[in-house]
Scaffold this active site. Sequence first.
Site, PDB file in Angstrom:
ATOM      1  N   GLY A  20       0.892  -1.413  -0.261  1.00 15.23           N
ATOM      2  CA  GLY A  20      -0.105   0.192   0.054  1.00 15.23           C
ATOM      3  C   GLY A  20       0.808   1.109  -0.325  1.00 15.23           C
ATOM      4  O   GLY A  20       0.023   1.926  -0.159  1.00 15.23           O
ATOM      5  N   THR A  22       2.901   2.326  -2.448  1.00  9.86           N
ATOM      6  CA  THR A  22       3.430   2.579  -3.637  1.00  9.86           C
ATOM      7  C   THR A  22       2.025   2.959  -5.056  1.00  9.86           C
ATOM      8  O   THR A  22       1.079   1.595  -4.571  1.00  9.86           O
ATOM      9  CB  THR A  22       4.729   2.229  -4.542  1.00  9.86           C
ATOM     10  OG1 THR A  22       4.172   0.640  -4.316  1.00  9.86           O
ATOM     11  CG2 THR A  22       5.794   2.536  -3.264  1.00  9.86           C
ATOM     12  N   GLY A  23       1.844   2.935  -6.158  1.00 12.87           N
ATOM     13  CA  GLY A  23       1.457   2.687  -6.642  1.00 12.87           C
ATOM     14  C   GLY A  23       0.158   2.732  -6.699  1.00 12.87           C
ATOM     15  O   GLY A  23      -0.330   3.707  -6.278  1.00 12.87           O
ATOM     16  N   LEU A  24      -0.335   1.739  -7.026  1.00 14.34           N
ATOM     17  CA  LEU A  24      -2.189   1.660  -7.053  1.00 14.34           C
ATOM     18  C   LEU A  24      -2.959   1.226  -5.722  1.00 14.34           C
ATOM     19  O   LEU A  24      -3.435   1.701  -5.618  1.00 14.34           O
ATOM     20  CB  LEU A  24      -2.690   0.234  -8.084  1.00 14.34           C
ATOM     21  CG  LEU A  24      -1.896   0.268  -9.442  1.00 14.34           C
ATOM     22  CD1 LEU A  24      -1.880  -1.103 -10.517  1.00 14.34           C
ATOM     23  CD2 LEU A  24      -2.777   1.881 -10.442  1.00 14.34           C
ATOM     24  N   ASP A  70       6.821  -8.676   5.489  1.00 12.02           N
ATOM     25  CA  ASP A  70       6.697  -9.164   3.538  1.00 12.02           C
ATOM     26  C   ASP A  70       5.793 -10.420   3.813  1.00 12.02           C
ATOM     27  O   ASP A  70       5.259 -11.395   4.596  1.00 12.02           O
ATOM     28  CB  ASP A  70       8.336 -10.321   4.410  1.00 12.02           C
ATOM     29  CG  ASP A  70       8.996 -10.592   2.706  1.00 12.02           C
ATOM     30  OD1 ASP A  70       8.378 -11.187   2.251  1.00 12.02           O
ATOM     31  OD2 ASP A  70       9.825 -10.645   2.154  1.00 12.02           O
ATOM     32  N   PHE A 102       8.548  -8.957 -13.630  1.00 14.58           N
ATOM     33  CA  PHE A 102       9.763  -8.596 -14.847  1.00 14.58           C
ATOM     34  C   PHE A 102       9.596  -8.677 -15.881  1.00 14.58           C
ATOM     35  O   PHE A 102       8.815 -10.414 -15.970  1.00 14.58           O
ATOM     36  CB  PHE A 102      11.050  -8.317 -13.274  1.00 14.58           C
ATOM     37  CG  PHE A 102      11.540  -9.913 -13.067  1.00 14.58           C
ATOM     38  CD1 PHE A 102      11.506 -10.253 -14.467  1.00 14.58           C
ATOM     39  CD2 PHE A 102      11.449  -9.870 -11.577  1.00 14.58           C
ATOM     40  CE1 PHE A 102      11.947 -11.583 -13.514  1.00 14.58           C
ATOM     41  CE2 PHE A 102      11.665 -10.793 -11.254  1.00 14.58           C
ATOM     42  CZ  PHE A 102      11.646 -12.076 -12.373  1.00 14.58           C
ATOM     43  N   SER A 110      16.565 -18.100 -13.885  1.00 13.59           N
ATOM     44  CA  SER A 110      16.983 -18.993 -12.805  1.00 13.59           C
ATOM     45  C   SER A 110      15.541 -19.606 -12.541  1.00 13.59           C
ATOM     46  O   SER A 110      14.774 -19.026 -11.943  1.00 13.59           O
ATOM     47  CB  SER A 110      17.984 -18.224 -11.742  1.00 13.59           C
ATOM     48  OG  SER A 110      16.925 -17.561 -10.817  1.00 13.59           O
ATOM     49  N   TYR A 152      -3.874 -11.317 -17.861  1.00 17.50           N
ATOM     50  CA  TYR A 152      -3.950 -12.555 -18.315  1.00 17.50           C
ATOM     51  C   TYR A 152      -3.385 -13.830 -17.142  1.00 17.50           C
ATOM     52  O   TYR A 152      -3.228 -15.005 -17.011  1.00 17.50           O
ATOM     53  CB  TYR A 152      -1.615 -13.173 -18.705  1.00 17.50           C
ATOM     54  CG  TYR A 152      -1.403 -11.985 -17.951  1.00 17.50           C
ATOM     55  CD1 TYR A 152      -0.606 -12.164 -16.443  1.00 17.50           C
ATOM     56  CD2 TYR A 152      -0.614 -10.789 -18.029  1.00 17.50           C
ATOM     57  CE1 TYR A 152       0.615 -11.736 -15.566  1.00 17.50           C
ATOM     58  CE2 TYR A 152       0.464  -9.290 -17.245  1.00 17.50           C
ATOM     59  CZ  TYR A 152       1.049 -10.611 -16.146  1.00 17.50           C
ATOM     60  OH  TYR A 152       2.474 -10.098 -15.180  1.00 17.50           O
ATOM     61  N   GLY A 194      -6.524  -3.692 -16.437  1.00 12.66           N
ATOM     62  CA  GLY A 194      -4.948  -3.382 -17.679  1.00 12.66           C
ATOM     63  C   GLY A 194      -3.972  -2.265 -17.205  1.00 12.66           C
ATOM     64  O   GLY A 194      -3.425  -1.902 -16.380  1.00 12.66           O
TER      65      GLY A 194
END
Length: 284
Positions: A20, A22-24, A70, A102, A110, A152, A194
Amino acid sequence: MEGMLRPGAFTNKTVIITGGGTGLGRSMGKYLLELGANLVITSRKMDVLEKTALALEKETGGHVLPVACDVRKYEEIEQVLKQTEARFGKIDAVLNNAAGNFISPTERLSHRAFDIVVDIVLKGTYYTTLAAGKNWIAKSQPGVFLNIVTTYAWTGSGYVVPSACGKAGVLALTRSLAVEWAKYNIRSNAIAPGPFPTEGAWSRLLPGELVKKFDPAQRVPLKRVGQHQELANLAAYLLSDYSAYINGEVITIDGGEWLRNGGEFSHLELVPNEMWDQIEKMRK
Ligand code: HXC
Ligand code: NAP
């Protein structure tokens, strides 16, 4: 772009948002605060959380508790629940928003790289869900889960395969518990956004030159990316009692993106009018 719910819709409600800071997560949290919620924001980086908490309290006048956690560590999630109850008395809803992602050709990954994303996305969500669900069930309290997935989750996608696996699992979790835990008055829903620009997503999914090469807006029939308030409106609705009869649903908010890219003939949007004129003449 305006808020949609009535003022005070979240008065006396406490919502925990993972990721919570950052970002959205931050944008959805801000709107819930504007609606009167008490907010708990969690992630790995306490410095980021503290900064966001201060800024949000200043911007909205609401109360924000930042807790480092975490989501891959079950005991840390239990601590979040304890601290939330100590500060705000009870927990009403949990927004599973934390994620890692990513882009990479899968054969270059890996097994640790695969693990790191699946662990944050899937294990992080089922750990948080299990801990909060047990807590609500033990106290005979109602609760709401809202899980952020992606489109996806059901189509799959190359180049983000660990994320696709993790999000597909989160969708299965959402639908399964919507049924199993309904008897405890616990609802579970998901949102599949999206493209919504954030530093976290753009830096990892469109690194370097890619951001110039691929404009995400061009993949969307509405030819634009999402605005954070549009997502915040939907999230607030699904977390609120106004959506009390919606359970086990995943709501897509992508301007039509995934359907367009799955449509066999969607590429015909590249055919200019003059060519359609010629085709029509030939037909006649
Ligand atoms: C290949 C990579 C990699 C990359 C890391 N790894 N980045 N492999 N390509 N770009 C590998 C590392 O080499 C290592 O494997 C393993 O992954 C762990 O990497 P660390 O850097 O040690 O992990 P950590 O510091 O914990 O960081 C986790 C992270 C990072 C997931 C890699 O990106 C992160 O903190 N992300 C959190 C926020 C985030 O991702 N937000 C975007 C969500 S967007 P080895 O084998 O070397 O040990 C999103 C949008 C979806 O989900 C839909 C959009 C439309
Ligand atoms: P973001 O800002 O990078 O958000 C991800 C958050 O997850 C960060 O705050 C991060 O904080 C936290 N996080 C990562 N690993 C964690 C861990 N192990 N434990 C606890 N927290 C952890 O990216 P975003 O774009 O806002 O993404 C938010 C959600 O939307 C994600 O679920 C993402 O998959 C989804 N989504 C985004 C888009 C988009 O276009 N932006 C589209 C579809 C879906 P720390 O690093 O401090 O831990």
